[in-house]
Design a protein around this motif. Structure first.
Motif, short mmCIF file in Angstrom:
data_model
loop_
_atom_site.label_atom_id
_atom_site.label_comp_id
_atom_site.label_asym_id
_atom_site.label_seq_id
_atom_site.Cartn_x
_atom_site.Cartn_y
_atom_site.Cartn_z
N ARG A 123 0.84 -1.20 0.00
CA ARG A 123 0.00 0.00 0.00
C ARG A 123 0.88 1.25 0.00
NH1 ARG A 123 -4.30 1.72 4.63
NH2 ARG A 123 -5.30 3.42 3.46
N ILE A 150 1.56 4.54 -2.87
CA ILE A 150 1.60 5.98 -2.58
C ILE A 150 2.95 6.56 -3.02
CG2 ILE A 150 1.35 7.71 -0.76
CD1 ILE A 150 -0.46 5.76 0.71
N ARG A 193 -8.93 13.57 -2.78
CA ARG A 193 -8.02 12.81 -1.90
C ARG A 193 -7.71 13.60 -0.64
NH1 ARG A 193 -2.36 12.03 -4.24
NH2 ARG A 193 -1.95 13.93 -3.07
N LEU A 249 1.35 12.37 2.65
CA LEU A 249 0.28 11.43 2.98
C LEU A 249 0.65 10.54 4.16
CD1 LEU A 249 -0.79 10.60 -0.65
CD2 LEU A 249 -2.33 11.44 1.09
N ALA A 262 -8.46 6.96 -2.24
CA ALA A 262 -8.32 6.11 -1.06
C ALA A 262 -6.95 6.28 -0.39
CB ALA A 262 -8.54 4.65 -1.44
N MET A 263 -5.95 6.73 -1.15
CA MET A 263 -4.62 6.95 -0.56
C MET A 263 -4.68 8.01 0.54
SD MET A 263 -2.14 6.85 -3.88
CE MET A 263 -2.02 5.37 -4.88
N GLY A 264 -5.67 8.89 0.46
CA GLY A 264 -5.84 9.90 1.51
C GLY A 264 -6.17 9.29 2.86
N GLN A 294 -8.60 12.79 3.30
CA GLN A 294 -7.55 12.81 4.32
C GLN A 294 -8.06 13.46 5.62
OE1 GLN A 294 -3.90 14.06 2.41
NE2 GLN A 294 -2.71 13.95 4.31
N LEU A 335 -7.34 14.93 -6.91
CA LEU A 335 -6.39 15.25 -5.84
C LEU A 335 -7.07 16.01 -4.70
CD1 LEU A 335 -3.12 16.23 -7.74
CD2 LEU A 335 -3.78 14.05 -6.75
N LEU A 338 3.46 8.26 -6.37
CA LEU A 338 3.05 9.65 -6.60
C LEU A 338 4.23 10.60 -6.57
CD1 LEU A 338 0.01 9.66 -4.15
CD2 LEU A 338 -0.12 9.55 -6.63
N ILE A 345 -6.73 6.39 -6.06
CA ILE A 345 -5.94 7.56 -5.68
C ILE A 345 -6.57 8.27 -4.49
CG2 ILE A 345 -5.10 9.82 -6.46
CD1 ILE A 345 -3.63 7.64 -7.87
#
Lengths: 317, 234
Positions: A199, A203, B149, A214, B100-102, B153, B146, A206, B98
């Motif tokens: 996971r 990230i 995201r 993040l 979900a990365m937050g 967050q 973005l 990016l 993308i």
């Protein structure tokens, strides 16, 4: 999307089961677990099964290693063979086998020299504006040739090493239950680290700043992942020599099927890599039977054209 | 409760080189802050220093009274979200992946994550794009991904480095409108170049020159003729 991923995983498991069955039942000598003869039984359980299992484990290790490298280096052309990690591991392994060291130490030395190789290639291609993909691949190819030449010199100077073929093109002909156990342990360690950090690896794609914002500890992820990838390819190489292109092709096929998310990509690459190498090994021992092709010859015939296809596709973009 | 964001005499830079000097800032009540100034004046450096991505030479950055340097990276990511300049979308990821990365810094469990992701998709109107490969959508659409995201967050502070730089006028207006709509709940600090947009949408302008703040005022005042002339030399 989720149902598609489930379908692909189901298919991969079927494929693995089929290739394991085919790999166990076919070969230059017709044997089966149902034979009564003592020799037949010995060939099947003592030689055939360890060989098939080792091929499966090494296939999974090389493919996961390739998937991880492609992610960490953000370069779809990465693979332990192209980056010189395999050659580094092979040189360490061959040197320590020639020195008469035990198998466990051989694997450790192989791991350290693979790490050194990846460190070198990475630092060559790193500039202030990031890692340059073309330089990374070229540095890997150059280092690979250099280490490959050193490897041939070590092999020719030593009486105790098997043929140059074995090291440069790979073979599972020395598979034994001990090999299977050590490979399984290394695979378990390397693949679980890779899955654990998958996971974070997503990230990291990016870019470092965005990943750090993040909450990802970028250097920790990078070090853990490069170490896992080096361990996986080094132990493969120490036991089976250099088998090229597996780590390149397999993750690409999976990516076409289910996308780039490493959480799904890494385990799926392991499954397909296992089936692929079991099948490649089956071909290597049956195509010119009773003689044997090195398994790396089979993978190179498939992998090298694929690499050129990827190169061309990249320049088209 | 102590102030959301407070910066005290902050100096930071790269290597030994000091880029920003003695920056002071108080967020006050939340709002939409535009960071402006000529290229190389240290706007991006300031954002990086606030985010904890740079070495701070002196001074400090406090979020609700806590120094960002003493926070772990996950904790920091729960306080501040960041949208960098010219972020390049990775191939083979859906917009939803993308977004979900937050949720990475939160160890909130599957249900809370789902809820936050779905809310931000709805809020940014991305329902029809959520399954698209982000390397195949437009720059304006990726910008919305973005922002979604950053919403997922769930941070009180949102930092943006030139979020409108590569967008056409429609997407610029959209983006500014969205940012403005977030300000009751968040502190938004963004680097901008377009004075007209800033006049229309921002509550406060921080004007920088050669690493220091030369004005900190509402847009009408900060963007008055003589100050602009002094800072930009036009």
């Amino acid at each position: 999307m989720r149902t598609k991923i489930i379908h692909v995983y189901f298919l991969l498991l079927l494929l693995l089961a089929a290739s394991l069955a085919a790999g166990s039942l076919f070969g230059s000598v017709a044997v089966s677990p149902f034979d009564d003869s003592r020799i037949s039984e010995m060939i099947f359980w003592g030689i055939r099964i360890p060989r098939v299992l080792l091929a499966a484990i090494v296939g999974a290790m090389l493919s996961v290693s390739g998937a991880v490298l492609q992610g960490v280096l953000k370069n779809p052309l990465s693979d332990p063979y192209i980056l010189g990690i395999s050659a580094g591991g092979a040189l360490g392994a061959a040197g320590s086998i020639a020195a008469g060291l035990p198998l466990f130490v051989v694997c450790a030395v192989s791991f350290i020299s693979a790490l050194a190789a990846v460190g070198m290639v990475y630092s060559f291609s790193r500039t202030s504006s990031g890692v340059r993909p073309e330089v990374l691949v070229l540095a890997g190819v150059a280092l690979s040739s250099l280490l490959g030449a050193a490897l041939v010199a070590v092999i020719l100077a030593s009486d105790s090493l098997q043929s140059v073929y074995f090291w440069l093109f790979g073979s599972f002909s020395f598979a034994s239950p001990v090999f299977v156990k050590i490979a399984a342990a290394a695979a378990a360690a390397g693949i679980s680290v890779s899955i654990f950090f998958s996971r974070q690896l997503n990230i990291l794609l990016l870019g470092d700043e965005e990943a750090a914002s993040l909450g990802v500890n970028t250097s920790a992820v990078r070090i853990a992942m490069l170490s896992a990838a080096s361990l996986l390819s080094a132990v493969s190489v120490a036991m089976c020599g250099i088998i090229g292109f597996v780590g390149l092709i397999i993750p690409h096929i999976i990516r076409l099927a289910i996308g780039g998310n490493n959480v799904f990509l890494i385990p799926a690459s392991g499954l397909l890599g296992a089936s692929f190498l079991v099948t490649a090994d089956l071909l290597s021992r049956t195509l010119i039977s009773p003689a044997e092709l090195p398994v790396g010859v089979v993978t190179a015939f498939i992998g090298a054209p694929f690499f050129i296809y990827l190169l061309r596709r990249r320049t088209d973009v | 409760m102590s102030e959301l964001l407070k910066i005290h005499g902050l100096s930071a830079g790269y290597g030994q080189k000091n880029i920003i000097k003695d920056i002071c800032f108080s967020s006050g009540s939340c709002g939409f802050v535009a960071l402006m100034g000529p290229n190389g004046c240290g706007k991006t450096t300031l954002l990086r220093a606030v985010l904890g991505l740079l070495r701070i030479f002196s001074g400090n950055v406090l979020i609700r009274g806590e120094d960002v340097r003493s926070m772990g990276s996950k904790k920091r990511a729960k306080k501040m979200s960041f949208i960098p300049q010219a972020s390049s979308p990775p191939a083979g990821f859906s917009a939803e992946e993308i977004i979900a990365m937050g949720r990475y810094p939160h160890d909130a469990g599957h249900d809370a994550d789902r809820l936050a992701i779905e809310n931000s998709i709805r809020r940014m109107d991305l329902n029809n794009l959520k399954d698209s490969d982000v390397s195949r959508i437009s720059g304006g659409e990726y910008q919305r991904v973005l922002i979604a995201r950053a919403l997922a967050q769930e941070t009180e502070i949102m930092l943006l480095d030139e979020p409108t730089a590569h967008l056409d006028i429609k997407y610029r207006l959209d983006t500014m409108h969205i940012l403005k709509s977030l300000k009751p709940e968040k502190l938004i600090i963004g680097v901008f170049h377009d004075t007209d947009l800033v006049r229309k949408y921002a509550d406060r302008v921080i004007l920088m020159k050669s690493g220091t703040i030369v004005a900190d005022a509402p847009p009408g005042e900060a963007l008055a003729g003589n100050l602009i002339h002094e800072v930009f030399g036009v």
